[in-house]
Write a protein that holds these residues in place. Structure first.
Motif, PDB file in Angstrom:
ATOM      1  N   LEU A  93       0.414  -1.097   0.260  1.00 34.35           N
ATOM      2  CA  LEU A  93      -0.131  -0.078  -0.204  1.00 34.35           C
ATOM      3  C   LEU A  93       0.593   1.094  -0.180  1.00 34.35           C
ATOM      4  CD1 LEU A  93      -2.708  -1.161   2.287  1.00 34.35           C
ATOM      5  CD2 LEU A  93      -2.940  -0.993   0.156  1.00 34.35           C
ATOM      6  N   ASP A  94       2.385   1.579   1.004  1.00 35.57           N
ATOM      7  CA  ASP A  94       2.693   2.439   0.861  1.00 35.57           C
ATOM      8  C   ASP A  94       3.785   2.375  -1.091  1.00 35.57           C
ATOM      9  OD1 ASP A  94       3.605   2.823   3.218  1.00 35.57           O
ATOM     10  OD2 ASP A  94       4.495   1.489   3.537  1.00 35.57           O
ATOM     11  N   TYR A  95       3.830   1.639  -1.649  1.00 38.09           N
ATOM     12  CA  TYR A  95       4.266   1.364  -2.625  1.00 38.09           C
ATOM     13  C   TYR A  95       3.260   2.023  -4.121  1.00 38.09           C
ATOM     14  CZ  TYR A  95       5.936   0.561  -7.301  1.00 38.09           C
ATOM     15  OH  TYR A  95       6.186   0.191  -8.831  1.00 38.09           O
ATOM     16  N   ALA A  96       1.410   1.694  -3.254  1.00 38.63           N
ATOM     17  CA  ALA A  96       0.748   2.213  -4.400  1.00 38.63           C
ATOM     18  C   ALA A  96       0.139   3.419  -3.372  1.00 38.63           C
ATOM     19  CB  ALA A  96      -0.623   1.509  -3.603  1.00 38.63           C
ATOM     20  N   ASP A  97       0.302   4.163  -2.734  1.00 38.62           N
ATOM     21  CA  ASP A  97       0.648   5.706  -2.436  1.00 38.62           C
ATOM     22  C   ASP A  97       1.911   6.428  -3.179  1.00 38.62           C
ATOM     23  OD1 ASP A  97      -1.619   5.718  -0.242  1.00 38.62           O
ATOM     24  OD2 ASP A  97      -0.013   5.161   1.345  1.00 38.62           O
TER      25      ASP A  97
END
Length: 411
Positions: A93-97
């Motif tokens: 999810l950090d990467y998606a952000d």
């Protein structure tokens, strides 16, 4: 050699990947060796995955997975600084952000090659960056990179790429979990789409300007005969750009045009899923085929022994890549847009600013369905596995019924 302060590409093109020797890419080698030991290990995992993709997928599919794998690893190396086999849902999810709003220093306006040969080695192209903000044709002002946001299709492709990468790592027993599967469900940037889908196609008038433009270009300069042939072939025979291009396991040839006992003409096509299909060739297509073959100094119609490339390179031997074919089509679109905007106004021409090669396939199929041709026949020419796919994309029967019934509502 110092560790780069900005992202660098990790993997070359499909052709260069097959014989890849890391020492031939000294900047990549130095970058990998400058980090912790798992950085080189992860790069090798990515290389193994991409070689697996290269064995079974098209060049276009390889490029998509290469882009996603490369970008994910670069972020892991430079931003997260954590081995991907230790990732949990929160890390994905950090990467998606990050992908939702990457730093401007990671965004370019153009599609640039990753490497260029120099002194017997491959050097990193300093203009290459992992994210691209596509410029609209004839855009007057340079857009603000801070306003970059990926489309839903781009986000979906990101999750698809990472998911496939993790599945491969699990199959090879490099990793024992796949955090991307559950992360996609909780990603706040992904929107469930229940909108009515509009076919990305040209109108009758826009197509008329495109084909007229291609003909005028070819009349003035014979080098555009090839562009005219490509544009007409993609639209009339409902082809994907990859189906006209030369690939590792298939080279489209003139001999792939063939005639049956009833004197019907067909074109043999190698399509998605490694399936070969025969596409019907209409009578009105032949003047363009004959014109192109005359330009090449060939007989009017192909023979079974004619193994010349369907679309030839101007220099060298063999057929053209999908990337080069795309450039030919985009040039015609650009000129057609300018001509149509000047003739009938920018509003009626504006779709040509966003049109891609795939719009020609959609345009041809949509016009055939509107002409009243049987859905089953169009579906088989398109290479769809079922008529339901064709109906969903081109006909949208249920949507049309809903729209018709909605017109009768009272205020």
């Amino acid at each position: 050699m110092p560790t780069p302060t900005k992202p660098i590409p990790l993997y070359p093109t499909l052709n260069e990947l097959r014989g890849l020797i890391l020492a031939d890419y000294p900047e990549v080698k130095a970058f990998l060796e400058a980090g912790p030991s798992w950085r080189m290990q992860h790069w090798l995992w990515g290389l193994d995955f991409l070689k697996y993709i290269a064995r079974s997928k098209s060049e276009h599919t390889f490029s998509r997975f290469r882009n996603e794998t490369e970008r994910f690893l670069i972020w892991s190396f430079l931003v997260k600084e954590k081995p991907i086999d230790e990732y949990r849902k929160a890390d994905i999810l950090d990467y998606a952000d990050f992908c939702w709003q990457p730093p401007v220093g990671w965004i370019s306006f153009g599609s640039n090659d990753r490497f260029f040969p120099s002194g017997g080695y491959y050097k990193v192209n300093p203009d290459w960056l992992p994210f691209r903000l596509k410029l609209q044709k004839n855009e007057e002002q340079t857009p603000d990179k801070k306003r970059y946001r990926p489309s839903q299709e781009t986000l979906a492709a990101m999750f698809t790429g990472i998911n496939a990468f993790y599945r491969h790592l699990m199959n090879e027993e490099y990793c024992y979990g796949n955090p991307s599967q559950i992360a996609r469900t909780d990603c706040p940037h992904m929107i469930r789409d229940a909108q009515v889908k509009e076919i990305r196609r040209l109108t009758e008038d826009q197509w008329a300007f495109v084909v007229k433009t291609a003909e005028q270009l070819a009349d003035k300069d014979h080098k555009y005969e090839r562009s005219l042939f490509v544009v007409v072939t993609l639209k009339t025979l409902f082809l994907r750009i990859s189906e006209l291009s030369e690939r590792r396991n298939w080279i489209p040839e003139m001999s792939h045009f063939w005639q049956d006992h009833d004197e019907n003409w067909w074109l043999k096509i190698y399509g998605k899923g490694r399936k070969v299909r025969d596409v019907t060739v209409p009578t009105e297509y032949f003047p363009y085929l004959k014109r192109y073959r005359a330009y090449r100094g060939q007989s009017a119609l192909p023979s079974p022994g004619d193994h010349s490339p369907l679309v030839e390179k101007l220099r060298g031997q063999g057929g053209m890549t999908a990337r080069h074919l795309t450039r030919l089509v985009q040039e015609v679109f650009d000129v057609a847009y300018s001509a149509m905007a000047k003739s009938v106004g920018e509003e009626k021409a504006k779709k040509l600013k966003e049109a891609s090669t795939h719009w020609l396939r959609h345009t041809g199929a949509s016009m055939e369905i509107e002409r009243g041709r049987e859905l089953k026949d169009v579906s088989e020419d398109l290479g769809h596995a079922s008529m339901a796919t064709t109906d969903t994309i081109y006909v949208q029967s249920e949507t049309k019924k809903r729209a018709e019934s909605g017109k009768g509502r009272k205020v």
